[in-house]
Design a protein around this motif. Structure first.
Motif, PDB file in Angstrom:
ATOM      1  N   SER A 143      -1.584  29.308  10.021  1.00 60.09           N
ATOM      2  CA  SER A 143      -2.015  27.901  10.043  1.00 60.09           C
ATOM      3  C   SER A 143      -3.528  27.743  10.058  1.00 60.09           C
ATOM      4  O   SER A 143      -4.036  26.629  10.221  1.00 60.09           O
ATOM      5  N   SER A 144      -4.251  28.852   9.917  1.00 62.03           N
ATOM      6  CA  SER A 144      -5.726  28.840   9.886  1.00 62.03           C
ATOM      7  C   SER A 144      -6.318  28.247  11.163  1.00 62.03           C
ATOM      8  O   SER A 144      -7.229  27.415  11.133  1.00 62.03           O
ATOM      9  N   ILE A 145      -5.780  28.666  12.300  1.00 62.44           N
ATOM     10  CA  ILE A 145      -6.279  28.217  13.599  1.00 62.44           C
ATOM     11  C   ILE A 145      -6.868  29.414  14.324  1.00 62.44           C
ATOM     12  O   ILE A 145      -6.212  30.453  14.463  1.00 62.44           O
ATOM     13  N   TRP A 179      -5.301  20.704  13.301  1.00 60.64           N
ATOM     14  CA  TRP A 179      -5.903  21.846  13.983  1.00 60.64           C
ATOM     15  C   TRP A 179      -6.480  22.895  13.025  1.00 60.64           C
ATOM     16  O   TRP A 179      -6.983  23.924  13.477  1.00 60.64           O
ATOM     17  N   LYS A 180      -6.425  22.635  11.749  1.00 61.96           N
ATOM     18  CA  LYS A 180      -6.885  23.609  10.758  1.00 61.96           C
ATOM     19  C   LYS A 180      -8.369  23.925  10.959  1.00 61.96           C
ATOM     20  O   LYS A 180      -9.210  23.031  11.082  1.00 61.96           O
ATOM     21  N   ASN A 181      -8.664  25.230  11.010  1.00 62.17           N
ATOM     22  CA  ASN A 181     -10.029  25.751  11.172  1.00 62.17           C
ATOM     23  C   ASN A 181     -10.654  25.399  12.528  1.00 62.17           C
ATOM     24  O   ASN A 181     -11.871  25.517  12.697  1.00 62.17           O
ATOM     25  N   GLN A 232      -0.244  22.208   4.425  1.00 65.40           N
ATOM     26  CA  GLN A 232      -1.554  22.535   3.864  1.00 65.40           C
ATOM     27  C   GLN A 232      -2.684  21.890   4.659  1.00 65.40           C
ATOM     28  O   GLN A 232      -3.760  22.446   4.801  1.00 65.40           O
ATOM     29  N   SER A 233      -2.419  20.696   5.154  1.00 68.83           N
ATOM     30  CA  SER A 233      -3.435  19.974   5.909  1.00 68.83           C
ATOM     31  C   SER A 233      -2.850  19.558   7.265  1.00 68.83           C
ATOM     32  O   SER A 233      -1.754  19.001   7.323  1.00 68.83           O
ATOM     33  N   HIS A 234      -3.549  19.869   8.338  1.00 67.30           N
ATOM     34  CA  HIS A 234      -3.106  19.444   9.665  1.00 67.30           C
ATOM     35  C   HIS A 234      -4.317  19.317  10.580  1.00 67.30           C
ATOM     36  O   HIS A 234      -5.422  19.763  10.269  1.00 67.30           O
ATOM     37  N   VAL A 266       1.302  22.835  15.666  1.00 66.04           N
ATOM     38  CA  VAL A 266       0.653  22.875  14.357  1.00 66.04           C
ATOM     39  C   VAL A 266       0.815  21.539  13.623  1.00 66.04           C
ATOM     40  O   VAL A 266      -0.122  21.035  12.994  1.00 66.04           O
ATOM     41  N   GLU A 267       1.992  20.950  13.718  1.00 62.51           N
ATOM     42  CA  GLU A 267       2.287  19.737  12.958  1.00 62.51           C
ATOM     43  C   GLU A 267       2.103  18.459  13.769  1.00 62.51           C
ATOM     44  O   GLU A 267       2.307  17.356  13.244  1.00 62.51           O
TER      45      GLU A 267
END
Length: 444
Positions: free
Chosen positions: A99-101, A66-68, A62-64, A200-201
């Motif tokens: 991943s919302s990237i 690279w988000k947004n 949910q949180s990483h 992503v992680e």
């Protein structure tokens, strides 16, 4: 009975000649080629379906980090088995969306396109540069970023500082899409899905870079610098250069697996040797597991003065001028996904691992190739495995060919300085697959 035996032998010889006729050989060759094509098609289909399944099942955190955020993605459509467009469309793009990237992607059109993009593309708002390709295009991107620094900050004394700051602002994300994928395998990226998941992680990690300066000696004056290369992977002189040229030339059509077998074999059986003298500044404390001494003890090598072109002070050693077969400088552990070239390598240790083969026969070198897959070549008595901060190579030929990550340096040089720069680059990865990591995985 004797007549019958003689007649039978003649018939066998006649049949053998008929089987080996040009037409039959052509038919056999076509049949083998079609069988290999069918095998590769089936293998690629299974590989693609497996990756699609992994992507479909993946749930990003949910949180990483690279988000947004927005990244720049470079896709090589020609590398390896030409999987680049598939990897982008079926693996990278859907995983980034999940991943919302945000991503802007560019498909490269020629061999130096990636370097041109890295040099001149607007990187404002870009948080990372993703490279979907093999080792060669990574090399191009790194050198394009170096060109960028030279153009924007001409002061050479500040180059390393500015280069490091650029990598901290825009780290690299490496997705395997080439023939050998030695860089990716060294960092644990066994397939594109694993590389994307790690990105992503994960977080950027420091990693060494090597600098290769190429000089032309002058009879009545100082040497002239002809070229400078920056690389994350490998420097080669001798037979490995022939191997690189063969796999990217006449053997390219055979596919990654076959060309990575035939290339080294054809290079070795050529019997070629290369004359040169090597000086090096050893790493004080070799990086290796204490239970298995695999790095060569350099205390027995003769001392020498620091070469004029070298940058680092210290207790230099020398390997006198002679005919050699192989000199490879590794910044990472794996030369390719089937070549464990530098088992004791440390991706952020401030030293390079050099593999040297001299005074050995063709059979010795073929035996080395057999041992290369598991990294046991370093135990062979005719292989020297040295960890050094800096190395100086002087040859007798001003048209000496050297490569970095398979890319040929400009011709016209006979003196080369190879130096490690500790932690200057940033790459998103979690572990370096050296001797310790490989054996830890085997135990698990």
């Amino acid at each position: 009975a004797k007549r019958y035996t003689t007649r039978s032998r003649k018939n066998v010889i006649k049949m053998a000649f008929e089987l080996l006729s040009p037409i039959n050989l052509l038919c056999i060759g076509i049949a083998v080629f079609l069988m290999l094509k069918m095998y590769r098609y089936k293998h690629n289909l299974n590989w693609e379906n497996s990756l699609r399944s992994k992507v479909k099942a993946y749930n990003p955190p949910q949180s990483h980090l690279w988000k947004n955020k927005k990244i720049l993605c470079l896709v090589n459509p020609f590398g390896g088995s030409k999987h680049g467009p598939f990897i982008w469309k079926e693996i990278v793009e859907p995983m980034l969306k999940k991943s919302s990237i945000q991503c802007r992607h560019i498909v490269t059109g020629h061999s130096t396109h990636a370097r041109e993009i890295a040099r001149s593309e607007d990187l404002d708002g870009i948080s990372a540069i993703m490279v979907i390709s093999g080792d060669g295009m990574i090399h191009m991107v790194i050198n394009g970023l170096a060109d960028r620094i030279r153009e924007k900050h001409p002061d050479p004394s500040q180059f390393e500082k500015n280069f490091k700051e650029l990598f901290e602002r825009v780290p690299l994300v490496l997705v395997p899409g080439g023939s050998s994928n030695g860089v990716h395998f060294s960092l644990g990226f066994t397939d594109p899905f694993v590389a994307l998941k790690e990105f992503v992680e994960g977080q950027p990690q420091p990693i060494d870079l090597m600098q290769v300066d190429c000089y032309e000696s002058q009879p009545n004056g100082p040497s002239i610098k002809r070229d400078t290369k920056w690389d994350i992977h490998a420097f080669c002189w001798g037979l490995p250069v022939d191997f690189d040229e063969m796999t990217e030339g006449p053997l390219r059509f055979t596919g990654p697996t076959i060309k990575n077998i035939l290339g080294p074999v054809f290079s070795v059986i050529s019997g070629k040797r290369f004359n040169g003298e090597i000086s090096f500044l050893p790493q004080e404390r070799p990086t290796e597991p204490v239970e298995d001494k695999i790095v060569t003890d350099t205390s027995s090598y003769k001392d020498t003065v620091k070469p004029k072109l070298a940058a680092l002070e210290g207790k230099w050693k020398v390997i006198p001028r002679e005919d050699m077969a192989i000199l490879v400088g590794m910044n990472l552990a794996w030369a390719a996904d089937s070549m464990f070239g530098a088992p004791a390598s440390n991706s952020n240790g401030g030293a390079l691992d050099f593999i040297i083969a001299r005074g050995c026969t063709t059979l010795n070198l073929l035996n080395m190739l057999i041992n290369l897959e598991k990294g046991t070549h370093v135990h062979l008595k005719y292989i020297e495995y040295i960890q050094a901060k800096e190395l100086y190579l002087e040859t007798t030929n001003k048209q000496t060919r050297v490569t970095t990550s398979g890319e040929l340096a400009k011709l016209g040089s006979d003196q080369f300085v190879v130096r490690s720069h500790k932690g200057i680059a940033r790459v998103v990865y979690s572990k370096h697959m050296n001797y310790v990591e490989v054996n830890k995985n085997k135990k698990q």
